[in-house]
Structures are given as C-alpha cells and as structure tokens.
Design an enzyme around this catalytic site. Structure first.
Site, PDB file in Angstrom:
ATOM      1  N   GLN A 262       0.938  -1.066  -0.169  1.00  0.00           N
ATOM      2  CA  GLN A 262      -0.361   0.179  -0.147  1.00  0.00           C
ATOM      3  C   GLN A 262       0.926   1.185  -0.040  1.00  0.00           C
ATOM      4  O   GLN A 262       1.858   1.241   0.515  1.00  0.00           O
ATOM      5  CB  GLN A 262      -0.882  -0.147   1.026  1.00  0.00           C
ATOM      6  CG  GLN A 262      -1.953  -1.048   1.566  1.00  0.00           C
ATOM      7  CD  GLN A 262      -1.963  -2.553   0.804  1.00  0.00           C
ATOM      8  OE1 GLN A 262      -0.818  -2.762   1.303  1.00  0.00           O
ATOM      9  NE2 GLN A 262      -2.870  -3.202   0.493  1.00  0.00           N
ATOM     10  N   ARG A 263       0.421   2.353  -0.716  1.00  0.00           N
ATOM     11  CA  ARG A 263       1.045   3.380  -0.637  1.00  0.00           C
ATOM     12  C   ARG A 263       2.470   3.756   0.293  1.00  0.00           C
ATOM     13  O   ARG A 263       2.922   4.586   0.820  1.00  0.00           O
ATOM     14  CB  ARG A 263       0.219   5.004  -1.410  1.00  0.00           C
ATOM     15  CG  ARG A 263       0.356   5.573  -1.850  1.00  0.00           C
ATOM     16  CD  ARG A 263      -0.021   6.453  -2.590  1.00  0.00           C
ATOM     17  NE  ARG A 263      -1.748   6.821  -1.694  1.00  0.00           N
ATOM     18  CZ  ARG A 263      -2.264   7.573  -2.012  1.00  0.00           C
ATOM     19  NH1 ARG A 263      -2.805   7.494  -3.645  1.00  0.00           N
ATOM     20  NH2 ARG A 263      -3.917   7.468  -1.665  1.00  0.00           N
TER      21      ARG A 263
END
Lengths: 359, 187, 415
Positions: free
Chosen positions: B71-72
């Site tokens: 995930q970012r």
C-alpha cells in the site's frame, strides 16, 4: 578446428520460446467487451453467463447503474461518481479507486479501496477488507439473490458462510475521526439503492424486488430481501443486543448446506445471527474446540463444518430445541451447552479461522 | 518462527542462504507468488498488513523470501528490508493499466537506492492469465528496462494463480546467483 | 551500625535492611529464597535475628510481620484467570518487543514502523510515540527500577536514549555497523549495553552520551546480553555458538563459555549470578558456572531448536521454549526435567516465569500465548485472539497483567 566450431554455431537451434497457457488462448474473446468505460446516466446489465469468470474493468462512469450478474475473476472500479454497482461473485479482488458517492453490493475474496469518498458497500468478503486514504465509507452485510448466484459463488470459490463485512482494516486511520462505519441495520437496501424508482415497475414499492423494467433481470428474480439472500444476514461487529450466546456447528453431510439454511430459517425470529464460518478442522483443532463433546470429533473430519454464532435470550435452549427437531442420522449438529461455554468455543473457532486465512 | 528466526533470516550465510525481497504495488500478487514459491495453496489470501516471510529450498540454497505490503502508506518502510538483499523481485499486475506509471516510478526509486545497487532484478509480469493483461514485452518497454545498467535483470511473464512462469523466474534467479558467486570466487 | 528501616522484596522473597554506618547509608539484602507459606513466621524471624546483628530482639515482632507479608504474596490467591482487557492497534507494522516498567504502570512497544510507543497500562491509552529511528525498532528497555528513561535499539544501527515522561531524545549512540538487536541498562542506570549483528557489543554512558567501550571478540552476531545484579559483569550470547563474560569497568573479556554446537538463542544469569543458563539451536540448554566458565550441566530433551530460556526469581527452576512446540521446566539443582508443557500447535519462541514463580507464560507461532501451572504442568489458559504469530509476551512485576505483542501489528493487554 575453428572453422568447424563456427559451423556448429550456425547450426545451433535457437531454443524455442516457452509457451504458456495464455499464449495459446483463443482470441475470440474481445477484451473490450469486458470494459465499461465512460457510462453516463446509463443502466447496464450483464446477465448470468455473459462474463463467465473473466476479468472486468469499470471506469469513468457517472450516475449510472451497473449490474454484473455473473462470476468475475477480478475487477477494478476507477474514477466513478454517483454510481450503483451490483456485482455477483469476484474470485479474487475488487479494487475501488478514486470513486465517490457510490453504492455497491459485492461478494469477493479481497476488498480494497484507495482514494475513495462516501461509498456504501454491502459486502461479503472472505478475508479482512482493507481501505487506504478513503473517508466516509460505510459497510453493511451483503444481501442479494438471483437465479444462478449461488452457483456463481461456487465457481468463484467463495463460501457464503465466510463473510468479514464488519471488520475493516484502515491503512490510513485518522486520529480525530474514523474513516468508516457500519451502516445502520435498519437501513433497507432497496431504499439505498432506490431500485424501485421506475414507475413502470410491476411490483409495488417497498417490495425489494426489481421490477420487470430492468430488461431480462426480472427473470433472474433479483432480490435484496433478507430471506432470499444467498449470504445470511449477520450482525458481525455490531453491538450484541443480548447476554446469551450459543455456537451451533453443522457437520458436513450430503445435505449440510440445506441443513444450515433450514436451521437459520427455524431460529430466525428468535435469535440474532452474529457470525458464520465455514472451515475445515484438523483432528487436533476439533479436540480443542469441542473439548466438551469428544463424540463429535470424528464428525468434524467428514468435510468442512459450518459454525453459526447466535445471540439472544435463552438462545442455548432455542438452539437445542431446533436441533432436536432437525437432526437425523444423516445430519448431525453441535450446540454449546451454556452461554459461557459458547463464548469460549466461539473465540477458539474464530481464532482458528483467522489462523487459516493468514499466510 | 519468532523474532529470533527473523534475525537469522537477516544475516545470510554467503554460501548457502539468499535474501530475496518481493516488492510491488498493492494487489500485484506478491503474496500469491510467495505462496506459489513455497508450493502452498493460493486460494484464500488476505491483503498483507505488514509482511510475510518464508524459507524455500532451491538448488542447494535456502531462500529467505520477504513479501512486503505494497500500500502507498507503507511503501516508505520498504527501506527497512533493503540491507543485504541478494535479489529483488518486483511484481507487476500486468492488467492494471491505470497504475503502470505508478509502478514504474516505484521501481525506478528502488533501483536508484544505493542499498540495492548491483542487486539482480527479476520483474514478474503477473496475472497473464487475465483478459486485460499486457504482454511482458510491452511492460518491459514501458518500464524502460532496456536502458537498465549496473545490474543483471530479467522480465518473466507469469500467472501466480495458475502456477505458470513462477518457477521459470526462480530458475533465472538461481542461475544468476550461481554465476555471481562463481565470478566472485574467480576474483 | 544503626538500622534505619526495612524494605520488602517480593520476588524473590527477601528483606532489605537500610542502615547507617560511619555516617553512610547502606543496604543489605537478606534472601529468603526458600520461604514457604506454611513456615512459621515467628520462627523465621527468630532465626534471622540470630544470624543478623542488625536485627535486635526488639525488632523481631516487626520482622515477623514482614515475613507474613512475604508469605501472603507467595500464596496463590484464587487462581487468577486472565481476560482480554484491551487490543491496542498499536503500530501500522508488526511489533517486535514489549516491556513493562518496574511498577507496571506503563509499558513500551517496539515496531517495524520505526517507532517505540509508551502506554498507560491501566487505561490502555498511548502516552508517547518515540520517533526518530530510520529503521525497525527492535530492542527496547526501561531503566528499571527507576523507569524514568527508555532506551531503543534499531536496525538503523543506532541506539537512542529517551525521557520516559516527555519523550525527549537525550542521545543517539552511533558506532555499530550493523543492526542492534539487544540492549540493557545496568542496574545503576549509568550504562547502556547494546549487542549487534556486527558481532560486537558496546557500552555507552547514560549521562554524557559517550561510547565507553567496545566488546569485540565474538565471531558471530550478538543476539542476547545481560548485566549481572552488581552491574560489574556482562554476558553476551552469540550466533557463533558461544557466550562471553566481560568485565564492565575494563571492557575486557574474562571468560568464554564454549560447548554448544549451534547458535545461542538466549543466555540468562540466575538470581545470585552464580550460574548462567543458555539456550541453543543445537536443541539443548546448558548451565555454566560463572566463576570458572565450566559447563556444569546440559539440559536435554527438546527435539528441536531451543529459542528461549529463563530462571524463576529464586533461581531454583529453569524454563525453556523450543521449536518442537513444547516448553520444559527443569529443576536447577538436580537439572532434571520436571514438566514438559505440551499444547502449542506451533514453535514456541518466548517463555518466562511470573515473578512469584508459580506460572509460566509462553508465546508461540500458533498465534496464542499460554499460561501454565508450574506445580502441575497443566495449561491453565490459552490467550487467543491474535491473528498472527506472537513475537513477545511478558508478565508485569505483580504478575497480574500480561502483554502480548504480535506480528499482526497489535498488542494485547490481559488482566
């Protein structure tokens, strides 16, 4: 000698490039038919059998209603606003990105969002749903039925009894306020989805079944009613309304699926269904979870068991009474002997299920 | 496993153990590839919240494979795992056109990090079994892999779910590592 | 010599005498390691008075009361069942270690997310986040018994010293060339020792922030270290299969404990620091005489690597945890295995006694922690709920609270 060598080199076969199954795929399927791009104020329906487990893409849609009534390999929904999605069964992940003001009913193995705002999701997800950089997300329990949906679940390898709709993992929690909440249980799906807004509908309002104006869909008997839903309605993480709990386990048999449905039907108005789990137990696990009923251990080995957690006044008695009526030589059940015992066994069963799901 | 086991997987007995880093955007299929490498079932996988690590034996080596959440929000933590990595495996969802640029940028940033300099790179162009998959050659072009200098690299088409292509990628890794250690010995 | 006051030490049981000698305040500890609830407190007090000149006849009634109090603490009050008090979504990445301060009022958690957090035990509220490290925070400690400082050791190769109340970072200790994986304060809270994957340990000054010494000699990663109770000796356990003893003041190596055939997983002093117990990946544990460095016993039985080992407060029992999914309790005197604790479904990586010594807590890859009765070997409780393996588990000093830290990014408080 040198000449010979170079001659040999020229004759060397270039190794054939390896062929994989996708290289040999038939090219009759046009990928473009599995993309919905730029729909505005439209209603689009894909009937059962028209997607058939392929990947699907939805993007750049506005104020549209999209019904994908089939099983899907995986799906991404990007840059959509004000849309409504009804999606049958997704074998792997559904990923919503940059969407706002949407409503969605979907069953899947993984549920993911990023950069979404104000999306209502009625979910059946076999693993823990996750979200990132999203806000004002609301979650409720999947309630959907149409002809062929159950088979689609099977093709997508999803169990209707493994639904983690109410425990979302937020990768970007904000300290001040929560980015998601559970949809109030009194909110009806038909209200939210306003599927009956078309005046030409044959059925009246408040009926929760889609009218015949949705071309072809009425044959499928699309319904958002609790009693029709292929996925049972569970309270999940909602606050329990009563003190007493009971765990019922339906052991595997040729008819255990129907047996579970019958059981749920029989106790429907008397107790709340909190959570369900379908899981394969090893002999060790069975002996730990059913420590108080050694005679049951063998039954756990016939196939996956279905655990049903109930909550309600006197629910241990209610469950035992129903079991007495329903059980037979071919179909066995287990129910916890007391509310206290139930709590212990429920914890153990869930922990075991969590263990199975983590890599 | 335990914390101690994690420490053991940190150090690498140069001759026998390899540290392999499995990175890529979220939803790329890293965990499925990890399970596939470990010959485990890939049917019910949950999005990775932290990391997963497994040891796999191959060609006389013990591979410690670290699958890190993509995930970012947690990509800044990828750096925690760079030190002493022997191989970088970067996984791409070949069907995610919208994020091709994003994944290219993340890969670029990784390759620019000095802690990963010279580390061999295997790019898995995953999900080839799906309809919208771009072929590996197209992905290689988009990532500008041809201009890559300073390390050996390979792109491998695969479908972790179908179990195709993953072992082929692993074969390349083992070949590359073997020749690297040979050339080290020569020196 | 004039007796000023008495202090009680519960685990292991003992009475501390505070007295004045030549205008200086001194303390002296009387150990009552063999005290049992059934002993007659009057007789014990009488006996103490005969052996210890500071305890005059007039003091006997007072001492008798103290002995009774110690005995009260030894009695297992109706079996305490732990229940889950709180789940702390503590970090955004897996936790590494957890530790209580001496009073148990607060605890610290380390994580892959590069932070260390300080928590209030009673409420489960987060008090502080100690940020600054650039990689995993792996080793953490309070400077017990004071508890006003926290030290963190990180994969970023540095150690940081923090104010436990304000979160202010006093110093960053640089010098190691690989990950720091263990650390400890000396009992006086004047020195911090760090052990690293670079095969060295280093001693740092708490007041000045300077490096005091480098303990070099191991040929493998140092994964365990401990000060003795006087703080003049330190042991280091290493992946090179040995444990070394060092003199703290001079930084020189005094003894090497050689004998294990696999990596050392952990090494501990017993209560009076006369013995060291070691756990090794060679599937065995060993006992060593501190003075001579000789191995005085090998504890066999585990069928796989041993990951953890510990003495109880009196030093009379030893507990070990293994990859074979069991925990073993040994009698330190006879070196016999008195119980094999079976039940975990996965490798057991952490184990410890409660301070009173009648319970053992184990943490496993099977996602559970278990509480065991040391007298019967029975599993009393399975602490379930974590959704990934347990990396750390500890009792507080009172023994009425348990912390579990997990790879699932959460920490659970059990009461």
């Amino acid at each position: 000698m040198g000449c010979c060598r170079s001659k040999m080199k020229a004759k060397d076969k270039i190794p054939e490039k390896k062929q994989y199954s996708w290289d040999k795929r038939n090219n009759e399927i046009d990928p473009k038919n599995f993309i919905i791009d730029g729909a505005v104020d439209e209603t689009i329906i894909r009937k059962p059998g028209t997607i058939n487990g392929q990947q699907f893409v939805v993007q750049n849609c506005k104020n549209s209603k999209i019904y994908l009534l089939d099983h899907v390999a995986t799906i991404t929904v990007d840059d959509c606003t004000g849309c409504l999605f009804v999606i049958g069964a997704v074998k792997s992940s559904i990923f919503l990105r940059d969407c706002q003001d949407c409503k969605c009913i979907v069953a899947c193995q993984q549920f993911r969002t990023r950069d979404c705002q104000k999306v209502d999701v009625f979910l059946s997800c076999t693993t823990q749903p996750i979200m990132e950089s999203s806000a004002r997300m609301r979650f409720g329990c999947y309630q959907l039925a149409y002809q062929g949906l159950l088979e689609q679940f099977q093709q997508a390898m999803l169990s209707v009894y493994n639904n983690n709709w109410s425990n979302i993992h937020d990768f970007t929690p904000t300290p001040q306020s929560k980015n998601w909440k559970m949809i109030h249980e009194d909110v009806s799906l038909s209200e939210l989805f306003q599927v009956n807004s078309n005046p030409q509908s044959e059925q009246g309002n408040g009926d929760n079944t889609v009218g015949s104006t949705l071309d072809g869909v009425s044959e499928s008997k699309l319904s958002f009613k609790n009693e029709d839903s292929v996925v049972p309605l569970t309270r999940g993480a909602r606050e329990k309304r009563y003190d007493d709990s009971c765990l019922v386990v339906v052991f595997h048999s040729a008819n255990s699926f129907k047996a579970s449905k019958d059981f749920l039907e029989a106790v429907k108005d008397k107790v709340d269904l909190i959570q369900t789990k379908e899981v394969t137990l090893s002999p060790d696990e069975a002996s730990r979870i059913f420590a108080d009923s050694p005679s049951m251990w063998k039954s756990t080995q016939r196939g996956p068991v279905i655990g049903l957690e109930f909550n309600g006044d006197d629910c241990v008695k209610v469950c035992h009474d129903v079991i007495a009526k329903l059980s037979s030589e071919d179909q066995q059940y287990y129910a916890s002997k007391s509310s206290a015992a139930a709590k212990r066994v429920i914890d153990q069963l869930y922990n075991f299920c969590e263990m199975q799901m983590i890599v | 496993m335990g914390l101690l086991d994690l420490l053991r997987k940190l150090k690498s007995d140069q001759n026998k153990e390899l540290r392999i880093l499995l990175l890529g955007l979220d939803n790329a299929g890293k965990t499925t590839i990890l399970k596939s490498l470990a010959s485990e079932e890939v049917t019910n996988i949950t999005p990775t919240q932290g990391f997963n690590v497994k040891s796999v034996n191959s060609s006389g080596f013990k591979l410690n494979v670290w699958d890190i959440g993509g995930q970012r929000r947690i990509r800044p933590y990828w750096r925690n795992y760079f030190e002493n990595s022997d191989v970088l495996i970067y996984v791409i969802d070949s069907t995610d056109r919208k994020r091709m640029e994003e994944t290219g940028l993340e890969l670029e940033e990784l390759l620019a990090d000095e802690k990963l300099s010279g580390v061999p790179l295997l790019v898995f162009a995953n999900k080839q079994d799906l309809l919208q998959a771009a072929p590996a050659s197209e992905i290689a072009e988009g990532l500008n892999l041809q201009t890559l200098r300073g390390r050996t690299w390979q792109i491998q088409a695969c479908s972790a779910l179908k179990g195709e292509g993953v072992q082929d990628g692993l074969e390349w890794v083992m070949k590359t590592v073997a020749s690297k250690s040979k050339s080290k010995k020569k020196k | 010599m004039r007796l000023k006051r008495f202090l009680l030490r519960y685990y292991p049981p003992g009475i501390i005498l505070e007295y004045e000698q030549s205008e200086q305040l001194k303390t002296k500890a009387i150990d009552l390691l063999d005290l049992r609830p059934e002993h007659d407190p009057a007789a014990v007090a009488q006996d103490l008075s005969m052996k210890e000149p500071l305890i005059t006849k007039t003091r006997i009634p007072q001492v008798q009361k103290l002995v009774s109090k110690l005995q009260e603490k030894l009695v297992a009050s109706e079996d305490h069942q732990f229940y889950l008090f709180k789940v702390l979504r503590a970090h955004i990445l897996p936790l590494t270690n957890v530790a209580f301060n001496k009073s148990g009022s607060s605890f610290i958690t380390g994580s892959y997310d590069r932070t260390c957090k300080v928590w209030d035990t009673a409420s489960g509220e987060e008090l502080l986040t100690l940020e600054g490290h650039r990689n995993v925070v792996y080793a953490i400690a309070f400077n017990n018994p004071y508890g006003d400082k926290v030290a963190t050791g990180s994969f970023d190769k540095t150690c940081k010293l923090w104010n436990a109340q304000t979160g202010q970072c006093y110093f960053t200790y640089r010098g190691h060339i690989a990950e720091i994986v263990c650390l400890a304060f000396n009992p006086q809270s004047t020195v911090i020792a760090t052990g690293s994957m670079d095969a060295t340990a280093k001693l740092w000054d708490v007041q000045s922030g300077c490096e005091l010494a480098t303990l070099a000699g191991h040929s493998g990663e140092i994964i365990s270290l401990a000060f003795n109770s006087r703080g003049d000796q330190i042991l280091t356990g290493s992946f090179d299969h040995t444990v070394c003893l060092w003199d703290v003041h001079t930084g020189t190596q005094t003894t090497t404990l050689i004998g294990h055939r696999g990596e050392i997983a952990n090494a501990q002093f017993n209560f009076d620091c006369s013995l060291i117990a070691t756990a090794s990946m060679d599937k065995s544990c060993k006992l060593w005489d501190v003075r001579t460095g000789q191995c005085v016993g090998t504890l066999r039985g585990h069928e796989d690597e041993v990951f953890d080992i510990g003495f109880n407060s009196t030093g009379q029992q030893i507990v070990s945890a293994s990859a074979d999914c069991t925990v073993r309790i040994y009698d330190a005197g006879t070196q016999r295995c008195v119980h094999v604790l079976e039940g975990h479904d996965g490798e057991v990586s952490k184990v410890c006694f409660n301070p009173r010594g009648h319970r053992v807590l184990s943490g496993s890859a099977d996602k559970t922690a278990r509480v065991w009765d040391t007298a019967t070997g029975q599993c009393l409780q399975v602490l379930e709920g974590h959704t990934d393996e347990i990396f750390s588990c500890v009792f507080n000093y009172e023994g009425d609270t348990v912390l579990t830290g997990s790879k699932d990014n959460t920490c659970r408080i059990w009461r």
